[in-house]
Design a protein around this motif. Structure first.
Motif, PDB file in Angstrom:
ATOM      1  N   GLY A  12      -1.942 -12.124  27.233  1.00 50.87           N
ATOM      2  CA  GLY A  12      -1.313 -13.205  26.666  1.00 50.87           C
ATOM      3  C   GLY A  12      -0.376 -13.946  28.044  1.00 50.87           C
ATOM      4  O   GLY A  12       0.791 -13.949  28.060  1.00 50.87           O
ATOM      5  N   GLY A  13      -1.336 -13.976  29.158  1.00 49.33           N
ATOM      6  CA  GLY A  13      -0.822 -14.344  30.342  1.00 49.33           C
ATOM      7  C   GLY A  13      -0.277 -15.694  30.759  1.00 49.33           C
ATOM      8  O   GLY A  13       0.297 -16.048  31.661  1.00 49.33           O
ATOM      9  N   SER A  14      -0.437 -16.667  29.554  1.00 49.71           N
ATOM     10  CA  SER A  14      -0.147 -17.956  29.617  1.00 49.71           C
ATOM     11  C   SER A  14       1.223 -18.141  28.836  1.00 49.71           C
ATOM     12  O   SER A  14       1.664 -19.124  28.848  1.00 49.71           O
ATOM     13  CB  SER A  14      -1.120 -18.934  29.362  1.00 49.71           C
ATOM     14  N   GLY A  15       1.601 -17.121  28.080  1.00 55.85           N
ATOM     15  CA  GLY A  15       2.810 -17.232  27.339  1.00 55.85           C
ATOM     16  C   GLY A  15       4.214 -17.186  28.310  1.00 55.85           C
ATOM     17  O   GLY A  15       4.105 -17.038  29.597  1.00 55.85           O
ATOM     18  N   LEU A  16       5.212 -17.162  27.798  1.00 51.46           N
ATOM     19  CA  LEU A  16       6.537 -17.151  28.836  1.00 51.46           C
ATOM     20  C   LEU A  16       6.596 -15.800  29.514  1.00 51.46           C
ATOM     21  O   LEU A  16       6.539 -15.893  30.678  1.00 51.46           O
ATOM     22  CB  LEU A  16       7.829 -17.139  27.712  1.00 51.46           C
ATOM     23  N   LEU A  17       6.618 -14.687  28.783  1.00 53.56           N
ATOM     24  CA  LEU A  17       6.572 -13.322  29.584  1.00 53.56           C
ATOM     25  C   LEU A  17       5.533 -13.170  30.452  1.00 53.56           C
ATOM     26  O   LEU A  17       5.488 -12.959  31.617  1.00 53.56           O
ATOM     27  CB  LEU A  17       7.069 -12.228  28.878  1.00 53.56           C
ATOM     28  N   GLY A  18       4.132 -13.250  30.090  1.00 49.97           N
ATOM     29  CA  GLY A  18       2.884 -13.204  30.605  1.00 49.97           C
ATOM     30  C   GLY A  18       2.843 -14.024  32.027  1.00 49.97           C
ATOM     31  O   GLY A  18       2.383 -13.362  32.976  1.00 49.97           O
ATOM     32  N   THR A  34      -5.211 -13.018  30.509  1.00 53.68           N
ATOM     33  CA  THR A  34      -5.891 -13.644  29.416  1.00 53.68           C
ATOM     34  C   THR A  34      -4.987 -14.950  28.971  1.00 53.68           C
ATOM     35  O   THR A  34      -3.759 -14.808  28.947  1.00 53.68           O
ATOM     36  CB  THR A  34      -6.303 -12.888  28.344  1.00 53.68           C
ATOM     37  N   PHE A  35      -5.809 -16.047  28.450  1.00 46.00           N
ATOM     38  CA  PHE A  35      -5.196 -16.934  27.993  1.00 46.00           C
ATOM     39  C   PHE A  35      -5.945 -17.456  26.858  1.00 46.00           C
ATOM     40  O   PHE A  35      -7.367 -17.199  26.848  1.00 46.00           O
ATOM     41  CB  PHE A  35      -4.836 -18.201  28.935  1.00 46.00           C
ATOM     42  N   SER A  36      -5.173 -18.199  25.768  1.00 47.31           N
ATOM     43  CA  SER A  36      -5.959 -18.779  24.775  1.00 47.31           C
ATOM     44  C   SER A  36      -6.278 -20.338  24.654  1.00 47.31           C
ATOM     45  O   SER A  36      -7.295 -20.570  24.468  1.00 47.31           O
ATOM     46  CB  SER A  36      -5.565 -18.198  23.429  1.00 47.31           C
ATOM     47  N   ASN A  37      -5.029 -21.016  25.004  1.00 49.97           N
ATOM     48  CA  ASN A  37      -5.129 -22.540  24.873  1.00 49.97           C
ATOM     49  C   ASN A  37      -5.608 -22.882  26.230  1.00 49.97           C
ATOM     50  O   ASN A  37      -5.390 -22.216  27.241  1.00 49.97           O
ATOM     51  CB  ASN A  37      -3.870 -23.021  24.685  1.00 49.97           C
ATOM     52  N   PRO A  38      -6.569 -23.999  26.234  1.00 49.99           N
ATOM     53  CA  PRO A  38      -6.973 -24.536  27.375  1.00 49.99           C
ATOM     54  C   PRO A  38      -6.036 -24.686  28.401  1.00 49.99           C
ATOM     55  O   PRO A  38      -5.034 -25.528  27.948  1.00 49.99           O
ATOM     56  CB  PRO A  38      -7.706 -25.735  26.947  1.00 49.99           C
ATOM     57  N   ILE A  39      -5.830 -24.285  29.657  1.00 51.16           N
ATOM     58  CA  ILE A  39      -4.960 -24.465  30.744  1.00 51.16           C
ATOM     59  C   ILE A  39      -5.557 -24.611  31.886  1.00 51.16           C
ATOM     60  O   ILE A  39      -6.726 -24.282  32.092  1.00 51.16           O
ATOM     61  CB  ILE A  39      -3.838 -23.473  30.796  1.00 51.16           C
ATOM     62  N   SER A  45      -7.953 -15.675  35.638  1.00 53.94           N
ATOM     63  CA  SER A  45      -7.776 -15.849  34.324  1.00 53.94           C
ATOM     64  C   SER A  45      -9.016 -15.485  33.703  1.00 53.94           C
ATOM     65  O   SER A  45     -10.065 -15.844  34.043  1.00 53.94           O
ATOM     66  CB  SER A  45      -6.993 -17.072  34.153  1.00 53.94           C
ATOM     67  N   ILE A  46      -8.793 -15.290  32.271  1.00 53.74           N
ATOM     68  CA  ILE A  46      -9.985 -15.086  31.485  1.00 53.74           C
ATOM     69  C   ILE A  46      -9.656 -15.733  30.076  1.00 53.74           C
ATOM     70  O   ILE A  46      -8.607 -15.106  29.636  1.00 53.74           O
ATOM     71  CB  ILE A  46     -10.273 -13.444  31.131  1.00 53.74           C
ATOM     72  N   ARG A  47     -10.492 -16.407  29.606  1.00 48.88           N
ATOM     73  CA  ARG A  47     -10.328 -17.011  28.331  1.00 48.88           C
ATOM     74  C   ARG A  47     -10.539 -16.084  27.294  1.00 48.88           C
ATOM     75  O   ARG A  47     -11.771 -15.375  27.047  1.00 48.88           O
ATOM     76  CB  ARG A  47     -11.261 -18.215  28.232  1.00 48.88           C
ATOM     77  N   TYR A  48      -9.566 -15.743  26.439  1.00 50.95           N
ATOM     78  CA  TYR A  48      -9.761 -15.010  25.449  1.00 50.95           C
ATOM     79  C   TYR A  48      -8.889 -15.301  24.010  1.00 50.95           C
ATOM     80  O   TYR A  48      -7.799 -15.381  24.297  1.00 50.95           O
ATOM     81  CB  TYR A  48      -9.146 -13.474  25.618  1.00 50.95           C
ATOM     82  N   VAL A  49      -9.496 -15.381  23.116  1.00 52.01           N
ATOM     83  CA  VAL A  49      -8.796 -16.024  21.982  1.00 52.01           C
ATOM     84  C   VAL A  49      -9.282 -14.691  20.634  1.00 52.01           C
ATOM     85  O   VAL A  49     -10.354 -14.383  20.448  1.00 52.01           O
ATOM     86  CB  VAL A  49      -9.717 -17.386  21.060  1.00 52.01           C
ATOM     87  N   TYR A  50      -8.166 -14.479  20.212  1.00 52.77           N
ATOM     88  CA  TYR A  50      -8.088 -13.516  19.441  1.00 52.77           C
ATOM     89  C   TYR A  50      -8.614 -13.882  17.865  1.00 52.77           C
ATOM     90  O   TYR A  50      -7.924 -14.365  17.256  1.00 52.77           O
ATOM     91  CB  TYR A  50      -6.916 -12.703  19.020  1.00 52.77           C
ATOM     92  N   ASP A  51     -10.008 -13.649  17.713  1.00 54.24           N
ATOM     93  CA  ASP A  51     -10.490 -13.946  16.250  1.00 54.24           C
ATOM     94  C   ASP A  51     -11.357 -12.882  15.963  1.00 54.24           C
ATOM     95  O   ASP A  51     -12.317 -12.875  15.495  1.00 54.24           O
ATOM     96  CB  ASP A  51     -11.470 -15.301  16.729  1.00 54.24           C
ATOM     97  N   LYS A  52     -10.602 -11.634  16.007  1.00 53.73           N
ATOM     98  CA  LYS A  52     -11.287 -10.472  15.717  1.00 53.73           C
ATOM     99  C   LYS A  52     -12.616 -10.102  16.359  1.00 53.73           C
ATOM    100  O   LYS A  52     -13.563  -9.360  16.070  1.00 53.73           O
ATOM    101  CB  LYS A  52     -11.791 -10.417  14.087  1.00 53.73           C
TER     102      LYS A  52
END
Length: 305
Positions: A12-18, A34-39, A45-52
């Motif tokens: 959750g590195g692109s979130g507020l606390l991350g 890790t981040f989920s949205n394109p930034i 940084s590692i793109r990681y989307v939680y989709d199981k």
């Protein structure tokens, strides 16, 4: 000779606390996030989307072999969690159990697991007495968000290695995404002189995301484990918080007092940091903390749009 830097993996590195964790720890540690949205990406940084998709998660943990995992990934909007129970539990609970399973699978039981929980897990007191919450207080979560965070704590506690569970109400400005946070909303509306309402019946003990990162570091450096509240030493209501932000920045918005009637938001979330103060050298006055946070993050390099 060169010190080998400890490796920190932030979910959750692109979130507020991350994003604050990344900026804080990258100076002295080897950090991946890790981040989920394109930034805007960097080499760490590692793109990681939680989709199981457990195999991607497995590769991240197995390849990096972190010494410390900070999990700040989650669905944090109370309203979004009410609308989408499944997503709330996937992100706030199931994801924690996935991390724990993988750390145990690869025998990484010396890895420090730091789970970011919430001051919202306590809910409201049955007897309605307003007293700061202690880590041993009974939990009475009111919302799907708070319930899924409580369950996330249980999952983290199943880890056989050292773990820290952090309950906090933090604020800040997200420099990676520049998305709306409580603080940027206050500044944005105050500058545009939009009429603002501050809730005077919601009490919390705010702490800046930066101060939270520093405190987490002090805890893991001392090999402390268990559940800790990390908060300012006294509480305030949301109206006072908004008023103070505006005063520090020299803004005079049209600010009205308001009361909230939400049944899923606790009225009184002031946390006791007695346990924290007995464990490490800690002090935090919310007004002083707010002033120094804004001084470094607002005046120096942040232009709120």
């Amino acid at each position: 000779e060169k010190m080998i830097k400890k490796k920190i993996l932030i979910f959750g590195g692109s979130g507020l606390l991350g994003s604050h964790c990344y900026n804080y720890f990258v100076k002295n540690y080897d950090v991946r996030w890790t981040f989920s949205n394109p930034i805007k990406k960097d080499k760490n940084s590692i793109r990681y989307v939680y989709d199981k998709n457990i195999s991607k998660l497995e590769n991240i943990i197995k390849d990096f072999k972190p010494d410390i995992v900070i999990n700040s990934l989650g669905l944090v909007s109370v309203d979004d969690c009410e609308k989408n129970h499944e997503l709330a539990y996937n992100l706030n609970t199931k994801f924690v159990s996935n991390i724990v399973e993988l750390l145990q699978k690869y025998r990484m039981c010396n890895t420090y697991l730091i789970q970011i929980s919430s001051g919202g897990v306590y809910g409201n007191r049955v007897n309605n007495k307003d007293m700061p919450w202690e880590e041993t207080s009974d939990l009475n979560p009111l919302s799907i968000y708070a319930k899924s965070k409580v369950d996330g704590e249980y999952e983290a506690l199943k880890f056989e290695g050292p773990s820290l569970i952090i309950r906090s109400d933090f604020y800040g400005l997200n420099k990676i995404r520049n998305n709306r946070t409580l603080l940027s909303w206050i500044i944005h509306d105050a500058k545009k002189n939009i009429q603002m309402k501050g809730w005077e019946n919601i009490f919390f003990s705010p702490i800046s995301a930066y101060k939270l990162c520093k405190t987490v570091e002090d805890l893991f450096k001392g090999n402390n484990t268990g559940i800790f509240n990390i908060s300012s030493e006294t509480g305030c209501n949301k109206f006072e918080f908004v008023e103070n932000v505006c005063n520090i920045l020299g803004l005079n918005p049209d600010l009205k007092k308001n009361t909230v009637k939400s049944v899923i938001r606790p009225r009184y979330s002031v946390l006791s940091c007695k346990k924290l103060k007995n464990t490490i050298n800690f002090e935090c006055n919310w007004k002083t903390d707010l002033k120094s946070y804004l001084k470094y993050n607002y005046f120096e390099d942040l232009k709120i749009v």
